[in-house]
Design a protein around this motif. Sequence first.
Motif, PDB file in Angstrom:
ATOM      1  N   ASN A 205       0.828  -1.190   0.000  1.00 28.69           N
ATOM      2  CA  ASN A 205       0.000   0.000   0.000  1.00 28.69           C
ATOM      3  C   ASN A 205       0.859   1.236   0.000  1.00 28.69           C
ATOM      4  OD1 ASN A 205       0.761  -0.416   2.612  1.00 28.69           O
ATOM      5  ND2 ASN A 205      -1.290  -0.757   3.380  1.00 28.69           N
ATOM      6  N   GLY A 206       1.941   1.149  -0.724  1.00 26.42           N
ATOM      7  CA  GLY A 206       2.776   2.317  -0.875  1.00 26.42           C
ATOM      8  C   GLY A 206       4.194   1.892  -1.148  1.00 26.42           C
TER       9      GLY A 206
ATOM     10  N   HIS B 234       9.703  -1.495  -6.922  1.00 27.03           N
ATOM     11  CA  HIS B 234      10.578  -2.669  -7.018  1.00 27.03           C
ATOM     12  C   HIS B 234      10.183  -3.630  -5.901  1.00 27.03           C
ATOM     13  CE1 HIS B 234      14.968  -4.309  -7.024  1.00 27.03           C
ATOM     14  NE2 HIS B 234      14.052  -5.260  -7.042  1.00 27.03           N
TER      15      HIS B 234
ATOM     16  N   PHE C  39      12.365   4.415 -11.088  1.00 25.95           N
ATOM     17  CA  PHE C  39      11.277   5.325 -10.753  1.00 25.95           C
ATOM     18  C   PHE C  39      10.240   5.414 -11.852  1.00 25.95           C
ATOM     19  CE2 PHE C  39      15.176   7.363 -12.091  1.00 25.95           C
ATOM     20  CZ  PHE C  39      14.794   7.949 -13.279  1.00 25.95           C
TER      21      PHE C  39
ATOM     22  N   PRO D  33      12.120  11.312  -4.895  1.00 26.79           N
ATOM     23  CA  PRO D  33      11.437  10.061  -5.287  1.00 26.79           C
ATOM     24  C   PRO D  33      11.093   9.122  -4.128  1.00 26.79           C
ATOM     25  CG  PRO D  33      13.690  10.150  -6.126  1.00 26.79           C
ATOM     26  CD  PRO D  33      13.382  11.486  -5.613  1.00 26.79           C
ATOM     27  N   HIS D  34      11.603   9.400  -2.944  1.00 29.47           N
ATOM     28  CA  HIS D  34      11.237   8.547  -1.806  1.00 29.47           C
ATOM     29  C   HIS D  34      10.394   9.264  -0.768  1.00 29.47           C
ATOM     30  CE1 HIS D  34      14.759   5.511  -2.491  1.00 29.47           C
ATOM     31  NE2 HIS D  34      13.918   5.590  -3.508  1.00 29.47           N
TER      32      HIS D  34
ATOM     33  N   TYR E 202       6.722  11.079  -0.171  1.00 29.42           N
ATOM     34  CA  TYR E 202       5.384  11.351  -0.685  1.00 29.42           C
ATOM     35  C   TYR E 202       4.936  12.739  -0.254  1.00 29.42           C
ATOM     36  CZ  TYR E 202       5.479   6.564  -2.099  1.00 29.42           C
ATOM     37  OH  TYR E 202       5.844   5.407  -2.717  1.00 29.42           O
TER      38      TYR E 202
ATOM     39  N   CYS F 244       9.973   6.823   2.312  1.00 34.68           N
ATOM     40  CA  CYS F 244      10.269   5.427   2.016  1.00 34.68           C
ATOM     41  C   CYS F 244      11.750   5.196   2.270  1.00 34.68           C
ATOM     42  CB  CYS F 244       9.919   5.140   0.550  1.00 34.68           C
ATOM     43  SG  CYS F 244      10.247   3.460   0.039  1.00 34.68           S
TER      44      CYS F 244
ATOM     45  N   GLU G  12      12.084  14.941  -7.999  1.00 29.89           N
ATOM     46  CA  GLU G  12      10.941  14.221  -8.579  1.00 29.89           C
ATOM     47  C   GLU G  12      10.095  13.653  -7.465  1.00 29.89           C
ATOM     48  OE1 GLU G  12      12.031  12.060 -12.776  1.00 29.89           O
ATOM     49  OE2 GLU G  12      13.197  11.593 -10.996  1.00 29.89           O
TER      50      GLU G  12
ATOM     51  N   ILE H 229       6.911   7.775  -8.281  1.00 30.39           N
ATOM     52  CA  ILE H 229       6.072   7.427  -9.424  1.00 30.39           C
ATOM     53  C   ILE H 229       4.640   7.120  -8.996  1.00 30.39           C
ATOM     54  CG2 ILE H 229       6.971   5.048  -9.339  1.00 30.39           C
ATOM     55  CD1 ILE H 229       5.988   6.531 -12.625  1.00 30.39           C
ATOM     56  N   ASP H 230       4.488   6.518  -7.825  1.00 30.57           N
ATOM     57  CA  ASP H 230       3.137   6.131  -7.387  1.00 30.57           C
ATOM     58  C   ASP H 230       2.565   7.123  -6.385  1.00 30.57           C
ATOM     59  OD1 ASP H 230       4.934   5.476  -5.456  1.00 30.57           O
ATOM     60  OD2 ASP H 230       3.878   3.664  -4.817  1.00 30.57           O
TER      61      ASP H 230
ATOM     62  N   TYR I 199      -0.729   6.515  -4.024  1.00 27.04           N
ATOM     63  CA  TYR I 199      -0.449   6.424  -2.584  1.00 27.04           C
ATOM     64  C   TYR I 199      -1.246   7.466  -1.829  1.00 27.04           C
ATOM     65  CZ  TYR I 199       2.089   6.050   1.810  1.00 27.04           C
ATOM     66  OH  TYR I 199       2.403   5.859   3.127  1.00 27.04           O
TER      67      TYR I 199
ATOM     68  N   ARG J   9      -5.013   6.641  -1.614  1.00 23.58           N
ATOM     69  CA  ARG J   9      -5.330   5.660  -0.570  1.00 23.58           C
ATOM     70  C   ARG J   9      -5.186   6.263   0.818  1.00 23.58           C
ATOM     71  NH1 ARG J   9      -2.389   2.160  -3.998  1.00 23.58           N
ATOM     72  NH2 ARG J   9      -0.519   2.537  -2.783  1.00 23.58           N
TER      73      ARG J   9
ATOM     74  N   THR K 261       2.190   1.129   6.371  1.00 22.52           N
ATOM     75  CA  THR K 261       2.474   0.798   4.985  1.00 22.52           C
ATOM     76  C   THR K 261       3.497  -0.329   4.931  1.00 22.52           C
ATOM     77  OG1 THR K 261       2.115   3.082   4.391  1.00 22.52           O
ATOM     78  CG2 THR K 261       3.333   1.743   2.814  1.00 22.52           C
ATOM     79  N   LEU K 262       3.270  -1.259   4.019  1.00 23.18           N
ATOM     80  CA  LEU K 262       4.296  -2.291   3.825  1.00 23.18           C
ATOM     81  C   LEU K 262       5.222  -1.813   2.722  1.00 23.18           C
ATOM     82  CD1 LEU K 262       2.590  -5.770   3.996  1.00 23.18           C
ATOM     83  CD2 LEU K 262       4.232  -4.750   5.551  1.00 23.18           C
ATOM     84  N   TRP K 263       6.349  -1.349   3.116  1.00 21.45           N
ATOM     85  CA  TRP K 263       7.257  -0.748   2.144  1.00 21.45           C
ATOM     86  C   TRP K 263       8.143  -1.787   1.519  1.00 21.45           C
ATOM     87  CZ3 TRP K 263       6.606   4.444   1.412  1.00 21.45           C
ATOM     88  CH2 TRP K 263       5.871   5.125   2.401  1.00 21.45           C
ATOM     89  N   ASP K 264       8.527  -1.526   0.314  1.00 20.51           N
ATOM     90  CA  ASP K 264       9.569  -2.330  -0.296  1.00 20.51           C
ATOM     91  C   ASP K 264      10.682  -1.399  -0.715  1.00 20.51           C
ATOM     92  OD1 ASP K 264       9.712  -5.315  -1.427  1.00 20.51           O
ATOM     93  OD2 ASP K 264       7.780  -4.816  -0.534  1.00 20.51           O
TER      94      ASP K 264
ATOM     95  N   HIS L 290      14.535  -0.632  -2.427  1.00 20.68           N
ATOM     96  CA  HIS L 290      15.343  -1.206  -3.485  1.00 20.68           C
ATOM     97  C   HIS L 290      16.698  -0.586  -3.616  1.00 20.68           C
ATOM     98  CE1 HIS L 290      13.077   2.189  -4.919  1.00 20.68           C
ATOM     99  NE2 HIS L 290      14.176   2.472  -5.542  1.00 20.68           N
ATOM    100  N   ASP L 291      16.828   0.632  -3.214  1.00 16.26           N
ATOM    101  CA  ASP L 291      18.003   1.353  -3.637  1.00 16.26           C
ATOM    102  C   ASP L 291      18.768   1.843  -2.426  1.00 16.26           C
ATOM    103  OD1 ASP L 291      19.821   2.765  -4.965  1.00 16.26           O
ATOM    104  OD2 ASP L 291      18.394   3.759  -6.299  1.00 16.26           O
TER     105      ASP L 291
END
Lengths: 531, 150
Positions: free
Chosen positions: A311-312, A316, A342, B78-79, B81, B87, B119, B122-123, B127, B130, B141-144, B146-147
């Motif tokens: 949900n956020g 990736h 991105f 980008p991380h 919101y 994130c 930036e 993207i979502d 986000y 919701r 939030t269940l975050w994922d 990557h970087d």
Amino acid sequence: MDDEETFMAMSDDEEFPVGGSDDEDFGEDNDDVMVDDDDDDGDDEAMFGVEESGAPTLLVDETQCTFITADELIAQQVHLIKEISSVLQLPHGTARVLLEHFGWSKEQLMERYWTEDHDKLFADARCIQPKDMKDQCDEDMCSICGNDNKEELLQIGCGHGFCHECWVAYLEEKILSQGKQSIECPEYNCNILVDESTVTSLLKGPAHAETLARYYERVADAIVDSKKTMRWCPAPDCKFAVIAPHSKCKMVKCKCGFEFCFQCGQENHTPVLCLMLKAWLKKCADDSETSNWLQAHTKPCPKCASVIEKNGGCNHMSCRKCKHEFCWICLGDWEPHGSSWFNCTRFNDSETAVVREKVDASRSLLKRYLFYFDRFKNHQSSRQFEEKLVKAVDWKMKQMQKQGWGWVEVQFLIQAVATLQQARRVLQYTYVFAYYLKKTPQCLIFEENQADLQMQTERLSEYLEQRAAKMDDLHNLKQQVMNLRAYCEHRLQKLVEHVEEGYKVGFWEYDEKIAEEMVGQVDEFNESLEL
Amino acid sequence: MATKRRLKTEHAQFKKTPPEGVTLLTDDPTSTRWIVQIAGAPNTVYAGETFQLQLSFSDKYPFSPPEVIFLDNPPQHPHVYKNGHICLSILYQEWSPALTASSVCVSILSMLSSVSKKEWPIDNDSYMARWRISRHGPQKTLWDFHDDTV
């Protein structure tokens, strides 16, 4: 008369044993159980195995599985740890972490242990080599609370010391709030795993009993998850894990009597394949809040189909179960996205438009769906009602034995109920199959088979429900019931064989919504026959 | 109470030796909600800008992470919101009780410093949509992640 009253009392009782658990005691024969166990594609080599057996390959072989409880699993694991620990001359904690790293496979651990570089092996397993284990803390202070009483500090070989109180609070948070069993050292960026014996000794005493019990539940879950041939029985309150002969196994029967699909964990859903069922169940639940939420917030992992919630966060995704990395937006592999994380370039307006179109189309198909849903539900509720038959028939069997019939001679009644339950279940799922099927000549044959089975099932059901208890001419009763059961089984076999043949030969054509995915699943299903 | 003791120690430390570009604005050492100001590092896209972070500590702190969000005008990153949610793995799954409020702020500052372009995620829109309904805090939030470089 006493018996009559007992019968009535029993029929009113709502606490009937779940169908299936009782019939096991009566040693029903294997033919009573339908399974998608094996099926085949067109190639002759694989066909051979099918023809040889004669019966449909969609049968549960009850002898193929073994069963284990969580306690037995842990005991087995302790045994394995001891063995490894003495063979490799390693402390128990280290042996355990290594074993878990290699999926509890002794062979794999042994092989890698003797062939691989130990520095790498231990680092990958996230544990410290005995030679590198520190015997005291790096710092004189607990880096969580600042406690500087050196006596109270405890470390797990990596040198990061924390006081007892902080250790316990940390473990409680990990186990109770996060449901973890694989717990790392509390230090930031230290990935050394806390071994089981440390957890057990830190969580000593009644105050932590619940936490420790939870921990061991997780440990057992982790073992089952790590084994591709093991799965918890999904029946409520069942404590068994089923160990299947191979990981592609389809329908299995647990020791508790519950039959389920080893692949998807749903109840035995012969003759449909998991994917169809999954699509169907998702559809069925469409109106509920939960399903709306699921659709909006979850997607299946493209590799292992585990349901993933997001949900956020970033797009990736990495599946926690199979570690597959993919893009949330396009569900494609993560690899090609490279550093442009991105912006998923594989997502565009035309695709979203297609999705929208599909949604609209499904609305107009609502009526068709309701036709199948209605029948699906109908058989499902019939199955629930017919569970009462088990008790009623049990009474009748006792009656008959009082009149001089042998125990073996009266088993036909409970066997007939088992056949009825099985036929109902298969019928129920045939509506799922039919819903996703395109109208082809083969589909018409299928519908005829379905109608035949339905008729025989209703006849058997009616006879058992309305007449069996009242019938006085017991020889006639036996003859009738056995005949009806035989017809029903025959129709059932015919239907399942036909569906199975369709999978093999490939004459089923599926609804567009599901066709593409079905090709893959049918192939996979057919491959499993070769095992 | 372990939480209180630890927060008090951290507060004193933070005030005494703040990391570069980070200022703790909350003066009350017993507060469980801190406001921290961070200044965009020189030679980065956020140079000259300042942002405010809010750190909320639950009574499970430091065993569960503080809830950290940007207040008012969050940086375009980008991380991050638009509602200020961040994130960043160490704020959720990767949290370690050996981390501190101060080290978290440093991580956030370095996260800002490592991008070359402003930036939104993207979502962000989905986000936010919701979130407007659920009003869940970022820890729900269940975050994922990557970087590691950002």
